[in-house]
Design a protein around this motif. Structure first.
Motif, PDB file in Angstrom:
ATOM      1  N   SER A  46      49.016  28.657  36.176  1.00 19.05           N
ATOM      2  CA  SER A  46      47.722  29.299  36.422  1.00 19.05           C
ATOM      3  C   SER A  46      47.479  30.532  35.551  1.00 19.05           C
ATOM      4  O   SER A  46      46.501  31.240  35.732  1.00 19.05           O
ATOM      5  N   CYS A  87      55.367  38.209  42.890  1.00 20.67           N
ATOM      6  CA  CYS A  87      54.943  37.449  44.067  1.00 20.67           C
ATOM      7  C   CYS A  87      56.076  36.700  44.761  1.00 20.67           C
ATOM      8  O   CYS A  87      56.028  36.498  45.968  1.00 20.67           O
ATOM      9  N   TRP A  88      57.086  36.255  44.011  1.00 20.79           N
ATOM     10  CA  TRP A  88      58.063  35.338  44.580  1.00 20.79           C
ATOM     11  C   TRP A  88      59.477  35.870  44.767  1.00 20.79           C
ATOM     12  O   TRP A  88      60.321  35.184  45.350  1.00 20.79           O
ATOM     13  N   CYS A 128      48.139  33.916  47.892  1.00 20.80           N
ATOM     14  CA  CYS A 128      47.950  34.430  46.534  1.00 20.80           C
ATOM     15  C   CYS A 128      47.094  35.703  46.587  1.00 20.80           C
ATOM     16  O   CYS A 128      45.968  35.661  47.080  1.00 20.80           O
ATOM     17  N   PRO A 129      47.609  36.818  46.054  1.00 21.38           N
ATOM     18  CA  PRO A 129      46.812  38.050  46.074  1.00 21.38           C
ATOM     19  C   PRO A 129      45.608  38.000  45.132  1.00 21.38           C
ATOM     20  O   PRO A 129      44.685  38.787  45.271  1.00 21.38           O
ATOM     21  N   ARG A 130      45.625  37.095  44.193  1.00 19.13           N
ATOM     22  CA  ARG A 130      44.502  36.994  43.253  1.00 19.13           C
ATOM     23  C   ARG A 130      43.406  36.083  43.801  1.00 19.13           C
ATOM     24  O   ARG A 130      42.227  36.341  43.623  1.00 19.13           O
ATOM     25  N   ILE A 175      54.111  36.264  38.677  1.00 22.28           N
ATOM     26  CA  ILE A 175      55.033  35.342  39.355  1.00 22.28           C
ATOM     27  C   ILE A 175      56.305  36.022  39.867  1.00 22.28           C
ATOM     28  O   ILE A 175      56.763  35.725  40.974  1.00 22.28           O
ATOM     29  N   ARG A 180      52.633  30.473  49.371  1.00 21.52           N
ATOM     30  CA  ARG A 180      52.425  31.866  49.770  1.00 21.52           C
ATOM     31  C   ARG A 180      50.945  32.205  49.594  1.00 21.52           C
ATOM     32  O   ARG A 180      50.203  31.482  48.930  1.00 21.52           O
TER      33      ARG A 180
HETATM   34  S1  SF4 Z   1      52.059  34.266  40.943  1.00 27.34           S
HETATM   35 FE1  SF4 Z   1      49.880  34.416  40.444  1.00 27.34          FE
HETATM   36  S2  SF4 Z   1      48.951  32.499  41.150  1.00 27.34           S
HETATM   37 FE2  SF4 Z   1      50.968  32.718  42.126  1.00 27.34          FE
HETATM   38  S3  SF4 Z   1      50.602  33.712  44.089  1.00 27.34           S
HETATM   39 FE3  SF4 Z   1      51.062  35.324  42.616  1.00 27.34          FE
HETATM   40  S4  SF4 Z   1      49.092  35.965  41.805  1.00 27.34           S
HETATM   41 FE4  SF4 Z   1      48.775  33.988  42.799  1.00 27.34          FE
END
Ligand code: SF4
Length: 94
Positions: free
Chosen positions: A28, A41-42, A13-15, A38, A11
Protein backbone atom coordinates in the motif's frame (compact mmCIF):
# COMPACT_ATOMS: atom_id res chain seq x y z
CA UNK A 1 4.44 -17.71 13.02
CA UNK A 2 3.95 -18.81 9.39
CA UNK A 3 4.00 -16.32 6.50
CA UNK A 4 0.38 -17.22 5.74
CA UNK A 5 -0.68 -16.48 9.32
CA UNK A 6 1.30 -13.22 9.36
CA UNK A 7 -0.25 -12.10 6.05
CA UNK A 8 -3.72 -12.54 7.50
CA UNK A 9 -3.07 -10.64 10.76
CA UNK A 10 -5.28 -7.57 11.04
CA UNK A 11 -5.02 -4.23 12.80
CA UNK A 12 -6.69 -0.85 12.76
CA UNK A 13 -4.93 1.25 10.14
CA UNK A 14 -4.16 4.76 11.43
CA UNK A 15 -4.14 6.09 7.87
CA UNK A 16 -7.37 4.52 6.62
CA UNK A 17 -9.23 4.27 9.91
CA UNK A 18 -10.39 0.72 9.30
CA UNK A 19 -9.08 -2.80 10.00
CA UNK A 20 -6.73 -4.09 7.31
CA UNK A 21 -4.65 -7.26 6.90
CA UNK A 22 -0.84 -7.21 7.05
CA UNK A 23 -0.56 -8.24 3.42
CA UNK A 24 -2.21 -4.92 2.50
CA UNK A 25 0.58 -3.05 4.34
CA UNK A 26 3.25 -4.62 2.16
CA UNK A 27 1.66 -3.26 -1.03
CA UNK A 28 0.00 0.00 0.00
CA UNK A 29 3.01 2.29 -0.21
CA UNK A 30 4.44 4.26 -3.11
CA UNK A 31 4.54 2.28 -6.38
CA UNK A 32 2.68 -0.61 -4.70
CA UNK A 33 5.56 -1.02 -2.25
CA UNK A 34 5.62 -1.31 1.50
CA UNK A 35 3.83 1.31 3.57
CA UNK A 36 6.38 3.54 5.30
CA UNK A 37 4.62 3.02 8.65
CA UNK A 38 4.88 -0.76 8.61
CA UNK A 39 7.52 -1.03 11.35
CA UNK A 40 5.71 1.45 13.58
CA UNK A 41 2.35 -0.27 13.09
CA UNK A 42 3.36 -3.91 13.54
CA UNK A 43 6.31 -4.13 15.95
CA UNK A 44 4.02 -4.85 18.90
CA UNK A 45 2.24 -7.72 17.12
CA UNK A 46 5.22 -9.73 15.86
CA UNK A 47 8.88 -9.29 14.89
CA UNK A 48 8.06 -7.37 11.72
CA UNK A 49 11.64 -6.17 11.26
CA UNK A 50 12.93 -9.76 11.17
CA UNK A 51 10.07 -10.81 8.90
CA UNK A 52 10.79 -8.04 6.39
CA UNK A 53 14.53 -8.68 6.53
CA UNK A 54 13.87 -12.31 5.58
CA UNK A 55 11.32 -11.52 2.87
CA UNK A 56 12.55 -8.34 1.18
CA UNK A 57 15.45 -7.71 -1.17
CA UNK A 58 18.43 -6.54 0.92
CA UNK A 59 18.58 -3.09 -0.72
CA UNK A 60 14.88 -2.45 -0.21
CA UNK A 61 15.11 -3.55 3.42
CA UNK A 62 18.08 -1.24 4.05
CA UNK A 63 16.20 1.64 2.43
CA UNK A 64 13.13 0.96 4.60
CA UNK A 65 15.25 0.90 7.75
CA UNK A 66 16.94 4.15 6.74
CA UNK A 67 13.56 5.86 6.43
CA UNK A 68 12.20 4.30 9.61
CA UNK A 69 13.34 7.21 11.71
CA UNK A 70 10.60 7.01 14.32
CA UNK A 71 10.50 10.69 15.45
CA UNK A 72 10.41 11.85 11.82
CA UNK A 73 7.68 9.33 11.01
CA UNK A 74 5.60 10.44 13.99
CA UNK A 75 5.86 14.08 12.86
CA UNK A 76 5.03 13.09 9.28
CA UNK A 77 2.11 11.08 10.60
CA UNK A 78 0.80 14.05 12.61
CA UNK A 79 1.15 16.34 9.57
CA UNK A 80 -0.70 13.78 7.46
CA UNK A 81 -3.56 13.69 9.97
CA UNK A 82 -3.68 17.51 10.02
CA UNK A 83 -3.82 17.63 6.20
CA UNK A 84 -6.58 14.99 6.17
CA UNK A 85 -8.57 17.00 8.73
CA UNK A 86 -8.14 20.16 6.64
CA UNK A 87 -9.29 18.36 3.51
CA UNK A 88 -12.28 16.94 5.37
CA UNK A 89 -13.20 20.49 6.44
CA UNK A 90 -12.71 21.75 2.89
CA UNK A 91 -9.66 23.90 3.62
CA UNK A 92 -6.74 24.11 1.23
CA UNK A 93 -3.55 22.42 2.48
CA UNK A 94 -0.69 24.87 3.16
S1 SF4 B 1 1.49 -0.09 7.86
FE1 SF4 B 1 0.43 1.50 6.68
S2 SF4 B 1 -1.30 0.48 5.67
FE2 SF4 B 1 -0.55 -0.85 7.33
S3 SF4 B 1 -1.78 -0.35 9.12
FE3 SF4 B 1 0.06 0.91 9.22
S4 SF4 B 1 -0.48 2.81 8.19
FE4 SF4 B 1 -2.02 1.30 7.61
Amino acid sequence: MSKQKIDSLKRQCPRLGSPIPFNYCVMSGEDDGICWKILDCWWETFDVEEYLKANMPEDAFRQLMATADKPKNKIASILEIVEKAKKAKGEEPR
